[in-house]
Design a protein around this motif. Structure first.
Motif, short mmCIF file in Angstrom:
data_model
loop_
_atom_site.label_atom_id
_atom_site.label_comp_id
_atom_site.label_asym_id
_atom_site.label_seq_id
_atom_site.Cartn_x
_atom_site.Cartn_y
_atom_site.Cartn_z
N UNK A 1 0.27 -0.94 0.33
CA UNK A 1 0.01 0.08 0.33
C UNK A 1 0.89 1.50 0.03
N UNK A 2 0.27 2.26 -0.83
CA UNK A 2 0.91 3.14 -0.40
C UNK A 2 0.75 4.03 0.94
N UNK A 3 2.18 4.04 1.80
CA UNK A 3 1.49 4.55 3.03
C UNK A 3 1.68 6.19 3.29
N UNK A 4 2.17 7.17 1.78
CA UNK A 4 2.02 8.52 2.05
C UNK A 4 0.39 8.73 2.31
N UNK A 5 -0.40 8.15 2.02
CA UNK A 5 -1.69 7.93 1.54
C UNK A 5 -2.47 7.95 2.61
N UNK A 6 -1.51 8.12 4.05
CA UNK A 6 -2.25 6.73 6.13
C UNK A 6 -3.20 7.84 5.49
N UNK A 7 -3.67 8.68 6.00
CA UNK A 7 -3.65 10.64 6.42
C UNK A 7 -5.23 10.56 5.76
N UNK B 1 3.75 -10.73 12.90
CA UNK B 1 4.30 -9.67 12.04
C UNK B 1 4.06 -9.52 10.63
N UNK B 2 4.12 -8.95 10.18
CA UNK B 2 4.05 -8.72 8.25
C UNK B 2 4.97 -8.03 8.56
N UNK B 3 5.07 -7.79 6.28
CA UNK B 3 5.89 -6.99 5.65
C UNK B 3 5.95 -6.06 4.87
N UNK B 4 5.74 -5.41 4.71
CA UNK B 4 4.94 -4.23 3.45
C UNK B 4 6.22 -3.96 1.91
N UNK B 5 5.36 -3.80 1.33
CA UNK B 5 6.21 -3.87 -0.14
C UNK B 5 5.68 -2.71 -0.76
N UNK B 6 5.76 -1.56 -1.79
CA UNK B 6 5.08 -1.13 -2.68
C UNK B 6 5.97 -0.72 -3.69
N UNK B 7 5.94 -0.79 -5.03
CA UNK B 7 6.72 -1.16 -6.20
C UNK B 7 5.55 0.06 -7.02
N UNK B 8 4.62 0.02 -6.80
CA UNK B 8 3.50 1.84 -7.71
C UNK B 8 4.09 1.34 -8.58
N UNK C 1 -10.12 10.23 0.86
CA UNK C 1 -10.49 11.84 1.40
C UNK C 1 -10.38 12.30 -0.09
N UNK C 2 -9.09 12.15 -0.47
CA UNK C 2 -8.19 12.45 -2.35
C UNK C 2 -9.17 12.56 -3.16
N UNK C 3 -8.88 11.65 -3.55
CA UNK C 3 -9.60 10.58 -4.67
C UNK C 3 -11.30 10.12 -4.47
N UNK C 4 -12.14 10.93 -3.53
CA UNK C 4 -13.54 10.08 -3.27
C UNK C 4 -14.23 10.55 -4.50
N UNK C 5 -14.25 11.90 -5.05
CA UNK C 5 -15.27 12.58 -6.16
C UNK C 5 -14.75 11.25 -7.54
N UNK C 6 -13.47 11.23 -7.95
CA UNK C 6 -13.06 10.30 -8.56
C UNK C 6 -13.60 9.01 -8.95
#
Length: 334
Positions: free
Chosen positions: A208-214, A238-245, A267-272
């Motif tokens: 997941x893209x953690x920069x969108x967490x908020x 325990x979990x590991x995280x990956x993100x390649x985009x 909330x940032x992309x809800x409208x689309x």
């Protein structure tokens, strides 16, 4: 099918199992294979032939196109257009349905595709790919309309992707399981290397893209928080995280060793409506994931059940190992 069997031979075997088959689908798949081989060659050569960098144009979604986005789209469109198996085409990189020339023979299939998924990574030499979906065309219609393409994912005849990484691999389903074929560059042939792909039901890995967490909704926040707490939390592991985009890279990893991929609504992309395209990305990948034993949802609903309302519709996507996606489904329903 045995390891090392060519993709062409596998398609012919499947065709022979259906006495009423016309061979049209096999020819269409051969055209798709040919297009992917050409795109693979361009990706591998990169700056040696000057195909990297921005094209300084935007697609219908307002995203800046790379040179290879346009080149890959042209390769895919021209290859399928000159066959006789499709009635019309639709691409993430084209605003509207692509109609065949007036004198061209119409086939009985529609094809939709993302010609170069993850192209933002191409200039830094990170894995990209092509995603495609095959639908049935309406009978007796010379120029199928957008409405003719708007079929739920359950109506897909086939779905697949070609991943351009250290090796070029095509993953394909026709609704009878999932198989992977690796391109042998020496002979220019895809050979079966990953038969009957099955996703492990359990996993300890999420992407997941953690920069969108908020911006996330509560069910996704809850799930990721529990993953990050690890074995001290309610999940007990325990979990590991990956993100390649690059969706095609994320899905390929999940097919190989399990995991869960999330590009949820926020909330940032809800409208689309979401980030990823239903027709070009979510539906074909959802079919592949389900055929391999996984699950694919938007959060509240199964992706393949969605009735599209427009060609470039966006949706949230959560897919991967069955038991983890079920947890996320339960959290959304709660």
């Amino acid at each position: 099918m045995q390891i090392g069997t060519s993709l062409t031979h596998c398609l012919i075997e499947k065709q022979q199992a259906h006495p009423d088959a016309s061979g049209e689908f096999t020819l269409l798949m051969n055209d798709i294979v040919s297009a992917c081989k050409v795109i693979s060659s361009y990706v591998n050569k990169g700056n040696l032939i000057g195909v990297l960098g921005s094209a300084e144009t935007e697609n219908i979604q307002g995203e800046t196109q790379k040179k290879l986005d346009i080149i890959s789209n042209d390769v895919f469109t021209n290859t399928l257009m000159h066959g006789t198996q499709v009635a019309a085409l639709a691409s993430e990189e084209m605003d509207e349905v692509y109609h065949l020339p007036a004198n061209a023979k119409r086939g009985k299939y529609l094809c939709v595709y993302d010609p170069l998924d993850g192209s933002s990574n191409i200039d830094v030499n990170v894995t990209v790919g092509t995603i495609f979906s095959v639908l049935r065309a309406p009978q007796g219609v010379e120029n199928p309309s957008e409405q003719d393409f708007l079929q739920p994912g359950t109506e897909q005849v086939a779905a697949g992707y070609c991943i351009y990484g250290p090796s070029t691999i095509m993953v394909l389903t026709t609704g009878q399981g999932v198989n992977g074929f690796t391109l042998d560059m020496d002979i220019g042939e895809f050979k079966l290397t990953h038969p009957n792909i099955t996703i492990p039901e359990d996993t300890k890995e999420f992407a997941i893209n953690m920069s969108n967490q908020r911006f996330w909704d509560a069910p996704v926040k809850r799930y990721i928080d529990e993953c990050l707490i690890g074995k001290e939390g309610p999940r007990g592991k325990d979990f590991n995280m990956r993100w390649v985009a690059s969706m095609v890279a994320e899905v390929h990893r999940i097919l190989t060793r399990g995991g869960v991929f999330l590009y949820p609504i926020d909330s940032k992309i809800r409208a689309q409506g979401g980030k990823l395209r239903l027709m070009y990305e979510a539906n074909p990948m959802a079919m592949i994931i389900e055929q391999a034993g996984g699950m694919a949802i938007t959060g509240p609903e199964r992706i393949l059940d969605i009735k599209p309302h427009k060609l470039h519709q966006r949706v949230p996507v959560i897919l991967g190992s069955k038991n983890e996606v079920q947890v996320l489904s339960d959290y959304h329903k709660a």
